[in-house]
Scaffold this active site. Structure first.
Site, PDB file in Angstrom:
ATOM      1  N   GLY A 191       1.393  -1.176   4.706  1.00 62.78           N
ATOM      2  CA  GLY A 191       1.873  -2.249   5.568  1.00 62.78           C
ATOM      3  C   GLY A 191       0.897  -3.359   5.877  1.00 62.78           C
ATOM      4  O   GLY A 191       1.071  -4.090   6.841  1.00 62.78           O
ATOM      5  N   THR A 231       0.852  -1.167   0.000  1.00 61.81           N
ATOM      6  CA  THR A 231       0.000   0.000   0.000  1.00 61.81           C
ATOM      7  C   THR A 231       0.893   1.225   0.000  1.00 61.81           C
ATOM      8  O   THR A 231       2.065   1.132   0.338  1.00 61.81           O
ATOM      9  CB  THR A 231      -0.861  -0.043   1.281  1.00 61.81           C
TER      10      THR A 231
END
Length: 565
Positions: free
Chosen positions: A466, A374
């Site tokens: 993450g 991300t």
């Protein structure tokens, strides 16, 4: 042989030059506006839009499309995400452009005849692709709150893709890793290569003509440039040819949603974050409430007591996440008011033993307690509008598949659904009903774009990539700033841990937790596992007395940086 030798010498010199000329990502200051993202080129694109009179929404759109070119690991038009938008008036809203399950999806679509997950199909292959939402979300935000013309905001990304930009050392390393993967993952084999068929070297110009063509369609036609017409047709054709189930109907039906934000508080600060289908806002506010009840400011940072308390808060929030949260359009009765309440946190704290670890029981969820890739960027403009945006492809480079005619990579977000109905295991697989697969359902997310306000003005704009660690990374950074009065750069770099209920373990950043603390935590019943790094944070703080923005990007982001004016 001589050519090979000299080519490698030249490459070594280029890499050394990049290392010598790249400084650590320290604080950056600005008075009029700022963008902090995972690539300095994209940050500059956003700031250039601010300089031209664009607002925070405009800069967000330009930055997001630029990241789709410069940060293909996670920047995307083939994925989805969330925006938290605080207006200069103090009002806050959010945009949900999380991917959806295709119309042909079902709760058992990833299972074999024995009821087991087949060939990792919820993460690998085109069944793992959710209907992308990024273009629809950015377009919806622009239609309601944008200032400059849409075409002007997409133009920089078209130019970057067509004319190219300088290949960085970090991106080159990723290119080498990805090109060495399974040849069946078609687009990655040639994704980073130039006309000579070789990976573009650091210092050389990398061009993406197919992506430029796709972006041009989006620039000219807005939302319809992606969800209808030749791009949509090519997506359907590619899916049919390679075992996917997304159709033109899926694309045309997709809609982004504007939602009310979640609001919490901590010691006089207001916290605004994303509601479901993100689980991040609920978990963040839940944990901040518990920290307020525990008077965390009186506990020494990074001490055994601190780590134990933070880990126990994480355990409880993630157990609630697993039991209750999902797409609100399919789960209208989620107990959000209870989960976010101060009274709930008080009961939770009363049930928390400060001398030993709790148990994580997959059969009981949170009842015993009383209750990867991300990218994120943060934007503020001269009028005080603020944006916290996180968007994703799920794993690094998503499903690692895509049409070479379109030039972008698809997500593998279907892996965020609970894959086996009713089966929750100690390894972390969740099987509760709220997040089972259903047609047009948005999968649960951990993305946690957040804005902390002080007296109605943005004080901290923060977020991180993450996977499931996102929630806890953002939580600890907010805690560092609000409870321990850390500067934004130090709050970002400070030691982080992660506990997600199941598996029952504390993940900690290696070398940042002392041996004595680790030993004490193990004696309390915690299981510890080291890792290199948790999160890649991008944050901005605002000092109202100085009228000054301060931005910082995580040093673990090789190409990231803050830009302001």
């Amino acid at each position: 042989m001589k050519d090979y030798f000299f080519k490698n010498i030249a490459l070594g010199c280029l890499m050394l030059l990049f290392l010598l000329t790249t400084s650590a990502n320290a604080q950056t200051f600005a008075e009029n506006g700022m963008v902090v993202s995972d690539h300095v080129i994209a940050s500059q694109v956003g700031v250039d839009i601010l300089k031209k009179g664009g607002n925070a929404i405009d800069a967000t759109i330009a930055t997001a499309f630029a990241l789709a070119v410069t940060h293909p690991e996670a920047g995307n038009i083939g994925g989805g995400g969330f925006i938290v938008f605080m207006k200069s008036t103090g009002e806050v809203t959010t945009f949900d452009f999380r991917e959806k399950a295709p119309l042909a999806a079902s709760p058992t679509m990833f299972l074999d005849e024995k009821g087991d997950i087949k060939d990792n199909s919820n993460h690998k292959g085109l069944l793992a692709v959710g209907v992308p939402g990024t273009v629809a979300g950015l377009y919806k935000a622009h239609q309601k709150y944008g200032k400059l013309p849409w075409a002007d905001l997409v133009k920089p990304a078209v130019k970057l893709a067509k004319n190219g930009f300088t290949m960085s050392y970090g991106l080159y390393n990723a290119a080498v890793r990805m090109t060495d993967r399974d040849p069946s993952e078609d687009i990655m084999q040639n994704f980073f290569k130039g006309k000579d068929g070789q990976i573009v070297l650091p210092g050389e110009t990398w061009k993406q003509p197919a992506l430029a063509k796709t972006l041009k369609q989006i620039q000219k036609q807005g939302r319809d440039g992606f969800y209808k017409g030749e791009v949509a047709q090519e997506i359907e054709d590619y899916m049919k040819a390679n075992g996917g189930i997304i159709t033109k109907e899926d694309l045309e039906k997709y809609e982004a949603v504007e939602r009310e934000p979640l609001k919490g508080s901590f010691n006089g600060y207001d916290i605004y974050s994303m509601p479901p289908p993100s689980s991040g806002g609920v978990a963040l506010i839940e944990m901040m409430n518990l920290m307020e009840e525990a008077n965390i400011s009186e506990i020494e940072f990074n001490s055994t007591t601190y780590v134990h308390l933070v880990a126990e808060a994480m355990r409880r929030a993630f157990a609630d996440r697993a039991e209750f949260l999902g797409d609100p359009d399919f789960n209208p009765d989620m107990p959000l008011d209870r989960l976010l309440s101060k009274d709930f946190a008080k009961k939770r704290f009363e049930n928390l033993d400060m001398t030993k670890a709790s148990a994580s029981d997959p059969a009981k969820f949170a009842h015993p307690y009383g209750g990867d890739n991300t990218t994120h960027f943060s934007v503020v403009d001269k009028d005080g509008n603020a944006i916290s945006m996180t968007y994703t492809l799920e794993n690094s480079y998503g499903v690692k598949m895509g049409s070479s005619k379109l030039g972008f990579i698809f997500n593998n977000e279907m892996g965020d659904f609970n894959p086996v109905p009713g089966v929750t295991t100690t390894t972390g697989q969740i099987g509760s009903d709220p997040n089972l697969v259903a047609p047009e359902k948005r999968m649960l997310s951990s993305m946690t774009p957040t804005i902390v306000a002080k007296e109605g003005k943005p004080y901290l704009v923060i977020g991180s990539p993450g996977g499931r660690t996102i929630i806890n990374t953002v939580f600890q950074t907010v805690l560092n700033v609000l409870a321990y009065d850390m500067r934004v750069d130090r709050a970002i770099e400070a030691m982080k841990i992660h506990h997600q209920w199941l598996p029952d373990q504390i993940l900690y950043e290696r070398n940042l937790l002392s041996p004595d603390t680790r030993d004490a935590l193990e004696k309390m019943g915690h299981t510890l596992r080291p890792t290199t790094n948790i999160g890649v944070l991008m944050g901005i703080t605002y000092d109202a007395s100085k009228k000054l923005y301060t931005g910082a990007s995580d040093s673990s982001s090789e190409d990231g940086g803050a830009r302001g004016y």
